[in-house]
Design an enzyme around this catalytic site. Structure first.
Site, PDB file in Angstrom:
ATOM      1  CB  THR A 101      -0.756   0.054   1.415  1.00 25.67           C
ATOM      2  OG1 THR A 101      -1.881  -1.736   1.359  1.00 25.67           O
ATOM      3  CG2 THR A 101      -1.465   1.280   1.189  1.00 25.67           C
ATOM      4  CE  LYS A 176      -4.956  -2.189   1.422  1.00 25.75           C
ATOM      5  NZ  LYS A 176      -3.975  -2.062   1.848  1.00 25.75           N
TER       6      LYS A 176
END
Length: 291
Positions: A101, A176
């Site tokens: 991420t 995300k």
């Protein structure tokens, strides 16, 4: 499309989630080379036949597909650039799949650099924590060229069950951020509900039976609330990494002129916990805020 049993793969980063993910690729018959900063973390993979590389550059030589799953955007940059980095040592036509991420901006930079070198780069962050990684049930959100996504899809299917192409480079990371924003406020609700149940003199585990399958149901309620009640605060996903993610989301929201009061509150609570030494605990340790 790339068949798992025919391809040489490099996997960079074998932490809490990366080790399980790399293991699934190894079990699928991939010719796997791994690199992680601490070799001991890759021990179980090496015992099962994975090869060890001393640097990211060494890992990528002769690899057709490279997966990266590291901690922070700075770590992503470190493994991709430089003399011992991935770009300098990979062959033309290599596929890079960054599952960290990270920031949408960095994802776009990696995409452009790969394109310039005749390579392919996808941003493919995941959700599902250590359980999803272990059981190959991750949600995978992908940005980059659609054709590159279709090429590596058979490999992604060894890691997750909900695999969605989101759009151009950076779209996976933006998706995300949506995921983390939704989790952030939800985690406050989950922890508060468990504390409330306890203070009301109820059996919190019994309360979970009633509320986890109704309108309040969520992944965090079903998977993390039981850990809270058992006092199990081991990391499926580190607080320090969640704080990083929330910081990225807040920066992106500010750039778009959007207020995010729920996210701001959640980050402030987690910042306070980290300041008390909980940065290496799992996100379910938010429960401790009320103790």
């Amino acid at each position: 499309m790339i068949a798992p049993e025919t391809v040489a793969i490099a996997f960079i980063g074998t932490g809490v989630m990366g080790k399980s993910m790399a293991g699934h690729l190894l079990n699928a018959g991939c010719n796997l080379t791994v690199y992680t900063r601490t070799k001991e973390k890759a021990g179980s993979l090496l015992e099962k036949g994975a090869k060890w590389a001393g640097t990211p550059g060494e890992a990528v030589r002769n690899a057709k597909v490279v997966f990266t799953m590291v901690g922070y955007p700075a770590d992503v940059e470190e493994v991709y650039v430089g003399k011992d980095g991935l770009f300098e040592n990979a062959e033309e036509g290599t596929y890079f799949v960054d599952m960290t991420t990270s920031t949408p901006t960095l994802a776009k930079q990696l995409y452009k650099e790969a394109k310039k070198r005749g390579m392919h780069a996808l941003d493919a962050p995941v959700s599902g924590g250590d359980i999803g990684a272990r059981e190959a049930r991750l949600a995978i959100m992908v940005g980059g060229d659609k054709s590159a996504f279709e090429d590596v899809r058979p490999l992604l299917e060894k890691l997750g069950t909900n695999i969605v192409y989101q759009g151009e480079a950076g779209a996976g990371q933006h998706t995300k951020m949506c995921n983390q924003i939704a989790i952030a406020s939800n985690m406050i609700g989950v922890a508060e509900a468990m504390v409330y149940a306890k203070k009301a003199g109820l059996d919190p585990e019994n309360v979970l039976k009633s509320i986890s399958t109704g309108a309040a149901g969520s992944w965090s309620l079903s998977n993390l609330a039981p850990r809270m009640l058992k006092g199990d605060f081991a990391p499926g996903f580190y607080i320090k990494h969640f704080i990083k993610d929330m910081g990225i989301a807040l920066e992106e929201a500010e750039r778009m002129g959007m207020e995010a009061p729920g996210l701001t509150l959640a980050k402030s609570l987690y910042d306070e916990l980290a300041g008390k030494g909980e940065e290496n605990s799992g996100t379910q340790a938010l429960y401790k805020y009320w103790e």
